[in-house]
Motif scaffolding. Structure first.
Motif, PDB file in Angstrom:
ATOM      1  N   THR A  70     -52.194  56.619 101.034  1.00 57.97           N
ATOM      2  CA  THR A  70     -51.437  55.630 101.774  1.00 57.97           C
ATOM      3  C   THR A  70     -50.041  56.096 101.889  1.00 57.97           C
ATOM      4  O   THR A  70     -49.272  56.545 102.903  1.00 57.97           O
ATOM      5  CB  THR A  70     -51.502  54.373 101.532  1.00 57.97           C
ATOM      6  N   VAL A  71     -49.155  56.350 100.691  1.00 54.17           N
ATOM      7  CA  VAL A  71     -48.006  56.760 100.825  1.00 54.17           C
ATOM      8  C   VAL A  71     -47.655  58.005 101.184  1.00 54.17           C
ATOM      9  O   VAL A  71     -46.622  58.416 101.770  1.00 54.17           O
ATOM     10  CB  VAL A  71     -47.202  56.382  99.177  1.00 54.17           C
ATOM     11  N   ARG A 104     -44.032  49.665 105.420  1.00 56.43           N
ATOM     12  CA  ARG A 104     -44.801  48.785 104.365  1.00 56.43           C
ATOM     13  C   ARG A 104     -45.405  49.818 103.216  1.00 56.43           C
ATOM     14  O   ARG A 104     -45.104  49.307 102.082  1.00 56.43           O
ATOM     15  CB  ARG A 104     -46.287  48.361 104.963  1.00 56.43           C
ATOM     16  N   ALA A 105     -45.628  51.050 103.494  1.00 52.50           N
ATOM     17  CA  ALA A 105     -45.706  51.980 102.367  1.00 52.50           C
ATOM     18  C   ALA A 105     -44.910  52.515 101.637  1.00 52.50           C
ATOM     19  O   ALA A 105     -44.841  52.716 100.618  1.00 52.50           O
ATOM     20  CB  ALA A 105     -46.500  53.257 103.192  1.00 52.50           C
ATOM     21  N   ARG A 120     -44.432  50.192  98.614  1.00 52.69           N
ATOM     22  CA  ARG A 120     -45.505  50.335  97.441  1.00 52.69           C
ATOM     23  C   ARG A 120     -45.044  51.058  96.509  1.00 52.69           C
ATOM     24  O   ARG A 120     -44.092  51.879  96.138  1.00 52.69           O
ATOM     25  CB  ARG A 120     -46.681  51.012  97.930  1.00 52.69           C
ATOM     26  N   ARG A 153     -54.018  50.796 104.346  1.00 54.36           N
ATOM     27  CA  ARG A 153     -54.271  51.625 103.398  1.00 54.36           C
ATOM     28  C   ARG A 153     -55.319  52.965 103.656  1.00 54.36           C
ATOM     29  O   ARG A 153     -55.936  52.564 104.725  1.00 54.36           O
ATOM     30  CB  ARG A 153     -55.132  50.829 102.142  1.00 54.36           C
TER      31      ARG A 153
END
Length: 103
Positions: free
Chosen positions: A72-73, A99-100, A103, A57
């Motif tokens: 994060t994104v 991973r992002a 989300r 994050r």
């Protein structure tokens, strides 16, 4: 009554600060970062250099403007666009970007 000292970094006025949460053996913790290394350009360079092994994050804030948000994104999207500029990309960067995206 005495006031507690501020924990906000003393960076240049009106500068956005970026901090990373990283996974360490199943626990998440804020990464220790020197005040002068909290800018966006340094963050991007450190991520691409593999300085963070398992970033989960990223939060940005600006105490002068009075805001904070999870970026994060946004950071992962910027990294994704930049991946074509590099011959080699650390596995931790690819994992973070993947991973992002979920989300």
């Amino acid at each position: 009554m005495s006031r507690s000292p501020s924990i906000a970094p003393h960076v240049a006025a009106d500068q956005d600060v970026y901090l990373v949460v990283e996974e360490f053996a199943g626990r998440r913790a804020w990464c220790e970062t020197a005040e002068e290394d909290t800018g966006r350009a340094t963050l991007m360079r450190d991520l691409m250099d593999g300085l963070y092994e398992d970033p989960t994050r990223i939060v940005a804030f600006n105490t002068t403007e009075g805001w904070s948000r999870d970026v994060t994104v946004e950071i992962a999207d910027e990294l994704r666009r930049r991946l074509v500029e590099f011959d080699e990309v650390a596995a931790c960067v690819l994992k973070f970007v993947e991973r992002a995206a979920r989300r």
